[in-house]
Design a protein around this motif. Sequence first.
Motif, PDB file in Angstrom:
ATOM      1  N   GLY A 248      37.552  44.104  37.746  1.00 55.63           N
ATOM      2  CA  GLY A 248      38.228  43.179  38.635  1.00 55.63           C
ATOM      3  C   GLY A 248      38.498  41.854  37.952  1.00 55.63           C
ATOM      4  O   GLY A 248      37.674  41.353  37.173  1.00 55.63           O
ATOM      5  N   ALA A 249      39.655  41.277  38.231  1.00 50.91           N
ATOM      6  CA  ALA A 249      40.005  39.935  37.742  1.00 50.91           C
ATOM      7  C   ALA A 249      39.784  38.935  38.862  1.00 50.91           C
ATOM      8  O   ALA A 249      39.961  39.252  40.042  1.00 50.91           O
ATOM      9  N   THR A 250      39.420  37.722  38.500  1.00 44.20           N
ATOM     10  CA  THR A 250      39.300  36.670  39.486  1.00 44.20           C
ATOM     11  C   THR A 250      40.688  36.218  39.944  1.00 44.20           C
ATOM     12  O   THR A 250      41.705  36.663  39.401  1.00 44.20           O
ATOM     13  N   SER A 251      40.739  35.348  40.930  1.00 46.14           N
ATOM     14  CA  SER A 251      42.012  34.770  41.340  1.00 46.14           C
ATOM     15  C   SER A 251      42.516  33.836  40.247  1.00 46.14           C
ATOM     16  O   SER A 251      41.789  32.955  39.773  1.00 46.14           O
ATOM     17  N   ALA A 252      43.770  34.023  39.851  1.00 48.72           N
ATOM     18  CA  ALA A 252      44.345  33.211  38.781  1.00 48.72           C
ATOM     19  C   ALA A 252      44.523  31.752  39.172  1.00 48.72           C
ATOM     20  O   ALA A 252      44.762  30.905  38.305  1.00 48.72           O
ATOM     21  N   SER A 253      44.414  31.448  40.468  1.00 43.79           N
ATOM     22  CA  SER A 253      44.637  30.068  40.925  1.00 43.79           C
ATOM     23  C   SER A 253      43.372  29.386  41.425  1.00 43.79           C
ATOM     24  O   SER A 253      43.418  28.227  41.849  1.00 43.79           O
ATOM     25  N   LEU A 254      42.232  30.076  41.387  1.00 45.86           N
ATOM     26  CA  LEU A 254      41.024  29.577  42.034  1.00 45.86           C
ATOM     27  C   LEU A 254      40.245  28.604  41.143  1.00 45.86           C
ATOM     28  O   LEU A 254      39.843  28.952  40.032  1.00 45.86           O
TER      29      LEU A 254
END
Length: 300
Positions: A248-254
């Motif tokens: 899983g990738a984190t949110s790119a904007s978080l």
Amino acid sequence: MKIAHLSDLHLLSLEGAVPMRLFNKRMTGYMNLRFHRKSVHKPFAVEAAAAEIRRLGVDHVVITGDVTNLALEVEFELVKKLVEEDLGLTPDQISMVPGNHDTYTRGSFRGKRFFRYFEPYLATDLPEIPGPFPFVRLRGPVALIGLSTAVPRLPLVAAGALRPKQLGALSRVLSHPEVRSRTPILLQHHPWHNPPRLAKTLLEGLYDAKEEAALLHGVERGLLLHGHLHRRIHRTLPTARGHIDAVGATSASLLHESDERMAGFNLYEIDDGSGAIRAITSCKLDPVTKTFSEVPIPKG
């Protein structure tokens, strides 16, 4: 072959969010934006990630959903601009699948809004298997398989489902000789591993995760790339002949104090000859300098 993985862009825009368009599930989403989400999700983080990916010269970019917040047309326009201009790649080098926020309302789902805006990034190399999902993109040693787990739900419910028709098509994809001769990389928004509690699964899990795992049981190796959790995570799905790395990738904007959640993207390296998965890494944003550093992906 080097692949970059972005997810959960949540690009924000309330233009067009006139009162009449908020008298549905968008009301809860609007309140989240107004009082919470806008304070931690920042577009500059996504733009910085796109610039870094462009600098790295990757071969392919995958985006695993929730590119918008309320599935409004103006938000899709923002994402389209980022994908077309900032990444510096052709549509053949970018693959996208939707998340639950991209089908936030029944209108956006029925109108196939995500498909209409991003059709070039959903093109398939196996036209004999009708789409738009799953789509298959044959790229060197890998077969990228795009799935949609995004279905409209009641307010406060973010669960996903593949559903029988798509599962049947996925079975045919996995048995196709062009796919069997490559390393499969599945792209979907929701992870296959559900929360331990049934109530939480019903609210935000993948309803047919067991059915998907059964279809993947004969795969020797591969990747299942997802978002949704807003965190870096690496789990293993055992199969009869080996295993699949579910990442899983984190949110790119978080923007977040935790390395596990701070904005960024993942990188995967695949051997051109054998198709072996050589490396799985993640890049974390420094929001002050707008630079990236490598961080570990926690095991789930």
